[in-house]
Design a protein around this motif. Structure first.
Motif, PDB file in Angstrom:
ATOM      1  N   PHE A   1      48.469  26.262  93.448  1.00 40.07           N
ATOM      2  CA  PHE A   1      49.685  25.857  94.148  1.00 40.07           C
ATOM      3  C   PHE A   1      50.616  25.091  93.209  1.00 40.07           C
ATOM      4  N   GLN A   2      50.054  24.235  92.371  1.00 41.73           N
ATOM      5  CA  GLN A   2      50.868  23.479  91.419  1.00 41.73           C
ATOM      6  C   GLN A   2      51.582  24.422  90.450  1.00 41.73           C
ATOM      7  N   GLU A   3      50.892  25.477  90.027  1.00 38.24           N
ATOM      8  CA  GLU A   3      51.511  26.471  89.148  1.00 38.24           C
ATOM      9  C   GLU A   3      52.643  27.202  89.869  1.00 38.24           C
ATOM     10  N   LEU A   4      52.435  27.523  91.131  1.00 43.53           N
ATOM     11  CA  LEU A   4      53.486  28.166  91.934  1.00 43.53           C
ATOM     12  C   LEU A   4      54.714  27.266  92.017  1.00 43.53           C
ATOM     13  N   ARG A   5      54.505  25.994  92.321  1.00 40.53           N
ATOM     14  CA  ARG A   5      55.623  25.035  92.381  1.00 40.53           C
ATOM     15  C   ARG A   5      56.325  24.907  91.034  1.00 40.53           C
ATOM     16  N   HIS A   6      55.532  24.846  89.968  1.00 42.36           N
ATOM     17  CA  HIS A   6      56.094  24.704  88.627  1.00 42.36           C
ATOM     18  C   HIS A   6      56.982  25.898  88.288  1.00 42.36           C
ATOM     19  N   ARG A   7      56.499  27.085  88.559  1.00 43.00           N
ATOM     20  CA  ARG A   7      57.289  28.297  88.258  1.00 43.00           C
ATOM     21  C   ARG A   7      58.558  28.349  89.092  1.00 43.00           C
ATOM     22  N   LEU A   8      58.465  27.980  90.361  1.00 35.58           N
ATOM     23  CA  LEU A   8      59.659  27.958  91.220  1.00 35.58           C
ATOM     24  C   LEU A   8      60.687  26.974  90.678  1.00 35.58           C
ATOM     25  N   ARG A   9      60.244  25.774  90.385  1.00 38.15           N
ATOM     26  CA  ARG A   9      61.164  24.750  89.880  1.00 38.15           C
ATOM     27  C   ARG A   9      61.747  25.120  88.523  1.00 38.15           C
ATOM     28  N   ARG A  10      60.940  25.766  87.678  1.00 41.57           N
ATOM     29  CA  ARG A  10      61.417  26.164  86.353  1.00 41.57           C
ATOM     30  C   ARG A  10      62.558  27.171  86.452  1.00 41.57           C
ATOM     31  N   PHE A  11      62.614  27.932  87.509  1.00 38.73           N
ATOM     32  CA  PHE A  11      63.713  28.873  87.712  1.00 38.73           C
ATOM     33  C   PHE A  11      64.855  28.229  88.494  1.00 38.73           C
ATOM     34  N   VAL A  12      64.544  27.586  89.598  1.00 37.86           N
ATOM     35  CA  VAL A  12      65.570  27.121  90.533  1.00 37.86           C
ATOM     36  C   VAL A  12      66.410  25.985  89.956  1.00 37.86           C
TER      37      VAL A  12
ATOM     38  N   VAL B   1      80.716  37.097  92.171  1.00 43.51           N
ATOM     39  CA  VAL B   1      79.858  37.954  91.345  1.00 43.51           C
ATOM     40  C   VAL B   1      78.659  37.152  90.835  1.00 43.51           C
ATOM     41  N   SER B   2      78.911  35.943  90.351  1.00 43.79           N
ATOM     42  CA  SER B   2      77.807  35.136  89.824  1.00 43.79           C
ATOM     43  C   SER B   2      76.810  34.780  90.924  1.00 43.79           C
ATOM     44  N   THR B   3      77.280  34.577  92.139  1.00 47.26           N
ATOM     45  CA  THR B   3      76.371  34.296  93.250  1.00 47.26           C
ATOM     46  C   THR B   3      75.455  35.486  93.506  1.00 47.26           C
ATOM     47  N   PHE B   4      76.027  36.691  93.510  1.00 48.63           N
ATOM     48  CA  PHE B   4      75.215  37.888  93.720  1.00 48.63           C
ATOM     49  C   PHE B   4      74.245  38.119  92.558  1.00 48.63           C
ATOM     50  N   VAL B   5      74.685  37.856  91.350  1.00 47.23           N
ATOM     51  CA  VAL B   5      73.809  38.022  90.184  1.00 47.23           C
ATOM     52  C   VAL B   5      72.640  37.043  90.257  1.00 47.23           C
ATOM     53  N   ILE B   6      72.927  35.796  90.581  1.00 46.43           N
ATOM     54  CA  ILE B   6      71.860  34.798  90.694  1.00 46.43           C
ATOM     55  C   ILE B   6      70.890  35.180  91.808  1.00 46.43           C
ATOM     56  N   THR B   7      71.408  35.669  92.920  1.00 41.96           N
ATOM     57  CA  THR B   7      70.545  36.101  94.015  1.00 41.96           C
ATOM     58  C   THR B   7      69.639  37.240  93.570  1.00 41.96           C
ATOM     59  N   GLY B   8      70.203  38.219  92.871  1.00 41.53           N
ATOM     60  CA  GLY B   8      69.405  39.330  92.363  1.00 41.53           C
ATOM     61  C   GLY B   8      68.347  38.880  91.385  1.00 41.53           C
ATOM     62  N   LEU B   9      68.709  37.961  90.500  1.00 42.10           N
ATOM     63  CA  LEU B   9      67.735  37.432  89.541  1.00 42.10           C
ATOM     64  C   LEU B   9      66.608  36.693  90.252  1.00 42.10           C
ATOM     65  N   TYR B  10      66.973  35.932  91.278  1.00 41.73           N
ATOM     66  CA  TYR B  10      65.948  35.202  92.016  1.00 41.73           C
ATOM     67  C   TYR B  10      65.007  36.162  92.745  1.00 41.73           C
ATOM     68  N   VAL B  11      65.549  37.188  93.373  1.00 41.51           N
ATOM     69  CA  VAL B  11      64.709  38.151  94.086  1.00 41.51           C
ATOM     70  C   VAL B  11      63.740  38.817  93.120  1.00 41.51           C
ATOM     71  N   ARG B  12      64.243  39.235  91.965  1.00 38.24           N
ATOM     72  CA  ARG B  12      63.370  39.861  90.965  1.00 38.24           C
ATOM     73  C   ARG B  12      62.304  38.878  90.481  1.00 38.24           C
ATOM     74  N   PHE B  13      62.715  37.646  90.215  1.00 37.34           N
ATOM     75  CA  PHE B  13      61.784  36.606  89.775  1.00 37.34           C
ATOM     76  C   PHE B  13      60.725  36.339  90.855  1.00 37.34           C
ATOM     77  N   ALA B  14      61.160  36.212  92.090  1.00 40.44           N
ATOM     78  CA  ALA B  14      60.218  35.933  93.181  1.00 40.44           C
ATOM     79  C   ALA B  14      59.235  37.082  93.363  1.00 40.44           C
ATOM     80  N   ASN B  15      59.728  38.305  93.291  1.00 38.40           N
ATOM     81  CA  ASN B  15      58.844  39.462  93.452  1.00 38.40           C
ATOM     82  C   ASN B  15      57.793  39.536  92.346  1.00 38.40           C
ATOM     83  N   ARG B  16      58.176  39.182  91.117  1.00 40.17           N
ATOM     84  CA  ARG B  16      57.247  39.268  89.985  1.00 40.17           C
ATOM     85  C   ARG B  16      56.357  38.052  89.860  1.00 40.17           C
ATOM     86  N   GLU B  17      56.924  36.875  90.016  1.00 40.07           N
ATOM     87  CA  GLU B  17      56.214  35.636  89.679  1.00 40.07           C
ATOM     88  C   GLU B  17      55.684  34.853  90.883  1.00 40.07           C
ATOM     89  N   LEU B  18      56.474  34.748  91.922  1.00 40.80           N
ATOM     90  CA  LEU B  18      56.110  33.860  93.026  1.00 40.80           C
ATOM     91  C   LEU B  18      55.297  34.552  94.119  1.00 40.80           C
TER      92      LEU B  18
END
Length: 117
Positions: free
Chosen positions: A28-39, A84-101
């Motif tokens: 769980f700590q690793e999950l939190r760390h990865r989330l915070r490292r991106f967000v 545009v930047s909002t949509f790009v950040i959203t897309g990056l987060y979705v990809r990150f969440a699908n792969r990492e979180l």
């Protein structure tokens, strides 16, 4: 479907102590760390970009009024770039969440549900 179709006894919900134990686990700590490292960096980057846009709009009227094409000026382009930047950040987060979180969260959930099955 009746309750007998689902099984004899549904699993009991996790206790507060079990939730606390999972929250303290390295997984769980690793999950939190990865989330915070991106967000956190992404939030700081977006807020800085937004602040620059607002400050330019407030103090650099001549720059923002520069025409680029026809009646389209720099201010309009930068404003649209905010969307545009909002949509790009959203897309990056979705990809990150699908792969990492999501895989890590699923493993934690399966562990919790497995404890009660």
């Amino acid at each position: 479907m009746s309750s007998t179709d689902l099984g004899k006894n549904p699993p009991s919900p996790p206790t507060a102590a079990e939730f606390t134990a999972v929250q303290a686990s390295p997984e769980f700590q690793e999950l939190r760390h990865r989330l915070r490292r991106f967000v956190f960096p992404m939030t700081a980057l977006f807020l800085a970009w937004y602040l620059v846009y607002v400050l330019l709009g407030a103090y650099a009227h001549d720059f923002m009024a520069n025409k680029v094409v026809g009646n389209i000026n720099v201010g309009l382009l930068l404003g649209l770039a905010q969307f545009v930047s909002t949509f790009v950040i959203t897309g990056l987060y979705v990809r990150f969440a699908n792969r990492e979180l999501d895989p890590r969260a699923a493993a934690i959930r399966e562990h919790m549900e497995g404890t009660h099955a």
